[in-house]
Design an enzyme around this catalytic site. Structure first.
Site, short mmCIF file in Angstrom:
data_model
loop_
_atom_site.label_atom_id
_atom_site.label_comp_id
_atom_site.label_asym_id
_atom_site.label_seq_id
_atom_site.Cartn_x
_atom_site.Cartn_y
_atom_site.Cartn_z
N ASP A 169 0.90 -1.22 0.00
CA ASP A 169 0.00 0.03 -0.07
C ASP A 169 1.05 1.06 -0.04
O ASP A 169 1.87 1.21 0.94
CB ASP A 169 -0.75 -0.12 1.44
CG ASP A 169 -1.78 0.96 1.28
OD1 ASP A 169 -2.51 1.41 0.19
OD2 ASP A 169 -2.26 1.42 2.54
N ASP A 226 2.68 4.96 -5.47
CA ASP A 226 1.96 6.19 -5.35
C ASP A 226 2.78 7.32 -5.82
O ASP A 226 3.57 7.99 -5.09
CB ASP A 226 1.63 6.39 -3.74
CG ASP A 226 0.71 7.54 -3.72
OD1 ASP A 226 0.52 8.16 -4.66
OD2 ASP A 226 0.09 7.66 -2.57
P1 13P Z 1 -8.65 4.99 5.99
O1 13P Z 1 -8.00 5.71 6.54
O2 13P Z 1 -10.08 5.41 5.42
O3 13P Z 1 -9.06 3.56 6.39
O4 13P Z 1 -7.89 4.56 4.30
C1 13P Z 1 -6.90 3.48 4.54
C2 13P Z 1 -6.24 3.44 3.16
O5 13P Z 1 -6.66 4.18 2.14
C3 13P Z 1 -5.09 2.62 3.14
O6 13P Z 1 -4.44 2.89 1.79
O1 G3H Z 2 -2.87 4.82 3.64
C1 G3H Z 2 -2.57 4.78 4.81
C2 G3H Z 2 -2.84 3.57 5.56
O2 G3H Z 2 -3.91 3.82 6.52
C3 G3H Z 2 -1.67 3.04 6.22
O3 G3H Z 2 -1.03 3.97 7.35
O4 G3H Z 2 1.13 4.49 6.85
O5 G3H Z 2 0.18 4.55 8.89
O6 G3H Z 2 0.56 2.65 7.97
P1 G3H Z 2 0.23 3.91 7.69
ZN ZN Z 3 -4.47 4.94 0.88
#
Ligand code: 13P
Ligand code: G3H
Ligand code: ZN
Length: 310
Positions: A82, A104
């Site tokens: 992510d 990203d």
């Molecule tokens: P939330 O903060 O709304 O849970 O979004 C999570 C997210 O987009 C992780 O990439």
């Molecule tokens: O996009 C953000 C997610 O909630 C992940 O958050 O970078 O604090 O692990 P983090």
């Molecule tokens: Zn996100």
């Protein structure tokens, strides 16, 4: 079944008008809470690891937990990076067993984002891994004072079509008014569905879009947190109806992290407040795992519509 990519998951989701849940994982209890829910709902899953989570858990640990989750459940589970912010972390995850990575490049200008995304796509595809990119800036609609500001921040539909064509990226995260965290809207919650519709019209039919910042911040969990010593005044998320609507419009992946954090924290706070003599971590992490399961079960069944789709 080994951990899988997202291509087939998204193709089916788009055809049948539901979305696959992508849940962030940071430790064993979070992985298990999510997977316990998906097992009961027979739902496909994306477990995603942010660069912060990878650093916290240390590279390798979450990969093995996700593999254990797949063996335990027999469900189709994808392991996704992510918000990878450079080529190196994406490469390291591709090489380290992830089946999907996000690059990203949304902080860069259009051409720079295309260049970086293409570089990741070329490498990931050569190893059979799929790629998600992001175009536009996540921000609540209340931050966009007027239409031209919304235009500057949110995903431009023509650019989305061009971006997909030029990068060959497998899925695209769009900005239509959601934001990360537990404080998404100061006033009324709003998403730019007209923009989503326009994007859908211009991109190839069935192309999977991704919605980040999709936690609904359930008010009963905020109240529970606050009741047991928390301080989260004004926390507000995306109404569940909006998510159902987005899923029906071609959003194939919906990202949720904050709701899991909230469920876990509210539950641990409750145990600490009610049994201050308790010091066995299993006595508060166990209920926290169950609280995550309950939140995820509700999402899969009542919001994303992916129960029974594994
Ligand atoms: P939330 O903060 O709304 O849970 O979004 C999570 C997210 O987009 C992780 O990439
Ligand atoms: O996009 C953000 C997610 O909630 C992940 O958050 O970078 O604090 O692990 P983090
Ligand atoms: Zn996100």
């Amino acid at each position: 079944m080994p951990i899988v990519g997202t291509k087939e998951m998204f193709a089916r989701a788009n055809k049948e008008g539901y979305a696959v849940g992508a849940f962030n994982v940071n430790d064993m209890e979070i992985v298990q809470g999510i997977v316990d829910a998906a097992k009961e709902e027979k739902a496909p899953l994306i477990l995603q690891v942010s660069s912060g989570a990878r650093k916290y858990a240390r590279p390798g640990y979450l990969v093995h937990l996700v593999k254990a989750a797949e063996e335990d459940s027999g469900l189709p589970i994808a392991l996704h990076l992510d918000h990878g912010d450079d080529f190196e972390i994406c490469k390291s995850c591709v090489d380290g067993g992830f089946t999907s990575v996000m690059i990203d490049g949304s902080k860069y200008d259009f051409e720079e984002n295309i260049k970086l995304t293409k570089q990741v796509v070329e490498y990931a595809h050569s190893k059979g891994v799929v790629v998600e990119a992001e175009l536009g800036k996540l921000a609540g609609i209340e931050d966009a004072v007027n239409v031209s500001e919304a235009d500057a921040k949110f995903t431009n539909p023509e650019q989305a079509a061009e971006f997909i064509k030029r990068t060959g990226v497998d899925s695209l995260a769009i900005a239509i008014g959601t934001s990360h965290g537990a404080y998404k809207f100061k006033g009324e919650a709003k998403l730019d569905f007209a923009r989503l519709e326009q994007i859908m019209k211009l991109i190839p039919a069935g192309y999977p879009l991704v919605l980040h910042g999709a936690s609904s911040v359930p008010q009963e969990l905020v109240e529970k947190c606050n009741q047991y010593g928390g301080k989260m005044p004004g926390a507000k998320g995306v109404p569940e109806d909006f998510l159902r609507k987005a899923a029906g419009m071609g959003v194939a992946k919906i990202n949720i992290d904050s709701d899991l954090r909230l469920a876990m924290t509210a539950s641990i706070r409750e145990v600490f407040a009610k049994t201050p003599e308790e010091f066995d971590p299993r006595k508060y992490l166990g209920p926290a795992r169950d609280a995550i399961k309950a939140v995820v079960k509700n999402k899969l069944k009542n919001v994303l519509g992916c129960s029974g789709k594994a």
